[in-house]
Structure formats: C-alpha cells, structure tokens
Motif scaffolding. Sequence first.
Motif, PDB file in Angstrom:
ATOM      1  N   GLU A 134     -38.663  52.458  45.588  1.00  0.00           N
ATOM      2  CA  GLU A 134     -37.389  53.188  45.660  1.00  0.00           C
ATOM      3  C   GLU A 134     -36.251  52.181  45.747  1.00  0.00           C
ATOM      4  N   GLN A 135     -35.041  52.642  45.470  1.00  0.00           N
ATOM      5  CA  GLN A 135     -33.872  51.774  45.629  1.00  0.00           C
ATOM      6  C   GLN A 135     -33.615  51.487  47.114  1.00  0.00           C
ATOM      7  N   TYR A 136     -32.791  50.489  47.357  1.00  0.00           N
ATOM      8  CA  TYR A 136     -32.329  50.190  48.719  1.00  0.00           C
ATOM      9  C   TYR A 136     -30.901  50.703  48.894  1.00  0.00           C
ATOM     10  N   ASP A 137     -30.499  50.883  50.157  1.00  0.00           N
ATOM     11  CA  ASP A 137     -29.103  51.232  50.457  1.00  0.00           C
ATOM     12  C   ASP A 137     -28.257  49.969  50.603  1.00  0.00           C
ATOM     13  N   ALA A 138     -28.894  48.884  51.015  1.00  0.00           N
ATOM     14  CA  ALA A 138     -28.156  47.635  51.251  1.00  0.00           C
ATOM     15  C   ALA A 138     -29.119  46.455  51.132  1.00  0.00           C
ATOM     16  N   ILE A 139     -28.561  45.294  50.752  1.00  0.00           N
ATOM     17  CA  ILE A 139     -29.349  44.059  50.662  1.00  0.00           C
ATOM     18  C   ILE A 139     -28.615  42.979  51.447  1.00  0.00           C
ATOM     19  N   ILE A 140     -29.372  42.204  52.211  1.00  0.00           N
ATOM     20  CA  ILE A 140     -28.789  41.066  52.933  1.00  0.00           C
ATOM     21  C   ILE A 140     -29.649  39.843  52.622  1.00  0.00           C
ATOM     22  N   SER A 141     -28.999  38.717  52.384  1.00  0.00           N
ATOM     23  CA  SER A 141     -29.749  37.488  52.134  1.00  0.00           C
ATOM     24  C   SER A 141     -29.013  36.338  52.823  1.00  0.00           C
ATOM     25  N   ILE A 142     -29.707  35.707  53.742  1.00  0.00           N
ATOM     26  CA  ILE A 142     -29.056  34.667  54.559  1.00  0.00           C
ATOM     27  C   ILE A 142     -29.792  33.341  54.358  1.00  0.00           C
ATOM     28  N   GLY A 143     -29.124  32.400  53.741  1.00  0.00           N
ATOM     29  CA  GLY A 143     -29.667  31.050  53.642  1.00  0.00           C
ATOM     30  C   GLY A 143     -30.877  30.926  52.737  1.00  0.00           C
ATOM     31  N   ALA A 144     -31.018  31.796  51.750  1.00  0.00           N
ATOM     32  CA  ALA A 144     -32.131  31.690  50.797  1.00  0.00           C
ATOM     33  C   ALA A 144     -31.628  31.287  49.410  1.00  0.00           C
ATOM     34  N   PHE A 145     -30.394  31.668  49.100  1.00  0.00           N
ATOM     35  CA  PHE A 145     -29.809  31.429  47.769  1.00  0.00           C
ATOM     36  C   PHE A 145     -29.882  29.936  47.400  1.00  0.00           C
ATOM     37  N   GLU A 146     -29.838  29.067  48.400  1.00  0.00           N
ATOM     38  CA  GLU A 146     -29.902  27.617  48.177  1.00  0.00           C
ATOM     39  C   GLU A 146     -31.204  27.210  47.497  1.00  0.00           C
ATOM     40  N   HIS A 147     -32.210  28.100  47.544  1.00  0.00           N
ATOM     41  CA  HIS A 147     -33.516  27.797  46.940  1.00  0.00           C
ATOM     42  C   HIS A 147     -33.683  28.429  45.562  1.00  0.00           C
ATOM     43  N   PHE A 148     -32.663  29.130  45.081  1.00  0.00           N
ATOM     44  CA  PHE A 148     -32.853  29.928  43.860  1.00  0.00           C
ATOM     45  C   PHE A 148     -32.654  29.121  42.575  1.00  0.00           C
ATOM     46  N   ALA A 149     -32.196  27.889  42.677  1.00  0.00           N
ATOM     47  CA  ALA A 149     -32.118  27.019  41.493  1.00  0.00           C
ATOM     48  C   ALA A 149     -32.698  25.657  41.862  1.00  0.00           C
ATOM     49  N   ARG A 150     -33.543  25.171  40.986  1.00  0.00           N
ATOM     50  CA  ARG A 150     -34.222  23.894  41.222  1.00  0.00           C
ATOM     51  C   ARG A 150     -33.256  22.718  41.037  1.00  0.00           C
ATOM     52  N   THR A 151     -33.531  21.621  41.718  1.00  0.00           N
ATOM     53  CA  THR A 151     -32.705  20.421  41.592  1.00  0.00           C
ATOM     54  C   THR A 151     -32.625  19.962  40.135  1.00  0.00           C
ATOM     55  N   GLY A 152     -31.442  19.570  39.699  1.00  0.00           N
ATOM     56  CA  GLY A 152     -31.314  18.912  38.408  1.00  0.00           C
ATOM     57  C   GLY A 152     -31.059  19.826  37.229  1.00  0.00           C
ATOM     58  N   LEU A 153     -30.936  21.136  37.449  1.00  0.00           N
ATOM     59  CA  LEU A 153     -30.590  22.030  36.337  1.00  0.00           C
ATOM     60  C   LEU A 153     -29.130  21.822  35.953  1.00  0.00           C
ATOM     61  N   SER A 154     -28.791  22.203  34.717  1.00  0.00           N
ATOM     62  CA  SER A 154     -27.383  22.190  34.333  1.00  0.00           C
ATOM     63  C   SER A 154     -26.684  23.370  35.004  1.00  0.00           C
ATOM     64  N   ARG A 155     -25.364  23.343  34.995  1.00  0.00           N
ATOM     65  CA  ARG A 155     -24.613  24.470  35.568  1.00  0.00           C
ATOM     66  C   ARG A 155     -25.003  25.789  34.879  1.00  0.00           C
ATOM     67  N   ALA A 156     -25.108  25.750  33.541  1.00  0.00           N
ATOM     68  CA  ALA A 156     -25.435  26.975  32.804  1.00  0.00           C
ATOM     69  C   ALA A 156     -26.814  27.505  33.205  1.00  0.00           C
ATOM     70  N   GLU A 157     -27.771  26.597  33.417  1.00  0.00           N
ATOM     71  CA  GLU A 157     -29.119  27.029  33.822  1.00  0.00           C
ATOM     72  C   GLU A 157     -29.098  27.613  35.230  1.00  0.00           C
TER      73      GLU A 157
END
Length: 288
Positions: free
Chosen positions: A127-150
């Motif tokens: 089912e859908q959610y009513d709200a999403i919270i994410s604290i201090g995880a976004f820093e892991h969502f792109a690997r080191t060394g990617l280009s800005r576009a990636e």
Amino acid sequence: MTADVYQGATAESIRHHYDVSDDFFALWLDPDLTYTCALWDEGDTLESAQKRKLDHLIEGARAAGARRVLDVGCGWGSLLERLVRTHGVQRAVGLTLSDNQARHLRGLALERTEVRVENWLDHEPAEQYDAIISIGAFEHFARTGLSRAERVAAYRAFFERCRAWLPKGGRIALQTNVKGNNVRMDKQTVRDLQFIIDTIFPESEIPALSEVLESSEKRFDVVRLRNDPDHYSRTCQEWFDRLRAHRDQAVEVAGEKTVADYERYLSSTVGHFRNRHLGLSRIVLEAV
Ligand SMILES: C[S@@+](CC[C@H](N)C(=O)[O-])C[C@H]1O[C@@H](n2cnc3c(N)ncnc32)[C@H](O)[C@@H]1O
C-alpha cells in the motif's frame, strides 16, 4: 540489480560501517543510538536534542497520527520508536542494509513496526504511505566518483520511488549532509575527507544541495529547507567526547585501530562543519 540503475553504496560497504559492533556505537551515541545530526536548543543534552530532531522531521512530514510511515535508513530504530510510541503512528516500516541494526530493532519488539533488511530500490510496499522520513541515509545513495549527472540520476530514482509511494500532497522529510561548495578546502581538509571516504564510509559520496533539489524536480515541491552545520559540529563534538570518555572500553570492543580511526573521523568532522566544508540540510518536500 544493475550498476547503471542503482549507483549507491553496496550492502557490503554499508555493513563495513554499521556492523562494526552495536556495543561500540552504544559507548558514544545516545541511549536510543541515533546516529545523525541532532537539533540543538538552549539547555539541550544530546538526548533531548536528538528527540527534538526526530520531532522536527515528524512534524515536517506530517507523520504524527498517520496510518503508514516509511523510514528509509532506519538505523537502530529511534525514529520508528518515536513514531509508534509518542506520535501514535499505526504502522511504521523501517529499511536498513545492516543486519546488526535489524537484529537490534527486532530485539526491541516495537509494536506496529516492521523492519526490513532491504534496499529502498527493492522495496515494493503493498500500500502507499502517508509520509516518508529519511535521516542520514541519502549520503549512501550515490557511489564515490560518479559524475554529477550520474549522481542526479541515482537520486532521481529514489525520488521517483518515493513519489509512487505517496499520494499527491504527501511529504518526505529528508535530512542529509551536503557538500559545502562555497568554501575552498586546505590540503589537510582534503586528506581528512579522503580518509573518511576510504576508511569510514567506503563507496559513499555526499551530495551537493543543488543535486538533491534538481533530482526531486517535477515530483516534489520544496516546502521547507534549513542548513544547520553548527548543529552537526556540536553533535560530532559530543560523540567524540563520549568516545574519549569510554576509550578503554571502546578499544576492548572494537580494537585500537578502529577507535583511533573514529577519533580522527569525528574530530575532523567537527571542523568540517564549523568551517562550512560540509553542510547539514533538513528538507521537507511535498508530492506534486
Ligand atoms: C547514518 S545511518 C542513520 C540511521 C538513522 N536514520 C539515524 O538517524 O540514526 C544510515 C542508515 O541508512 C541505511 N541505508 C543506507 N543505504 C541504504 C539503502 N540503499 N537502502 C536502505 N537503507 C540504507 C543504513 O543501513 C543505515 O541504517
């Protein structure tokens, strides 16, 4: 999962960090093991400043009293606990890539809470959610060394998922470190940041604020944004002081090298935030 679709840190590198030992982190974090920047006000202790941060993000996401709330990167569960025990959320779902964190959380036996060792990319809620919270995880969502576009493409995949999981008008409260792109670094700062990437958080790269905003475009409106680098400087100082105060026990639990590495990471990070080489964004986004 293919590398061109998902370009975040692997589960293995996440575990390298978060699975050092729960007993080690318990020596220097607050008792609820919140491992992200607190929100400080006059007279706060680390404990009260962490709760203030959780409440701030819960309020921003309009999650209090909600039926279903998702916590992306739930750590050892302090937000999940706050959602169900203080804010009356009916169902809280937490995602982590760390086995130790999930084991700890299952041991807490929180009511109305589901913990999943699962990448957000693989999450398929019934089912859908009513709200999403994410604290201090976004820093892991792109690997080191990617280009800005990636990087932007990797972050956009996250926001696409979140948009699908929320109704129109549903909110995400997101807290993430961001690069402090406005101040030139000296050589020591570059060396310290490289050490953190190599030794403490392998494969992860901190986003620029503009990348976060660009990747959310067309799916989310920015409702609120604040930058609190001094709050993270103070949080890291508190963690460092607590680690130092329990140094002998920490060495017993995790070994001399790990403790020395964490001392360098935490003490240098105090300066990175104070000198604005890093920022701390708290962003509320609303689904359009
Ligand atoms: C710094 S901890 C923050 C934990 C918690 N939010 C807090 O404030 O204490 C980062 C968390 O993000 C999780 N994480 C990182 N990448 C993830 C991904 N792709 N999918 C799900 N969780 C992820 C880690 O397992 C960890 O639980």
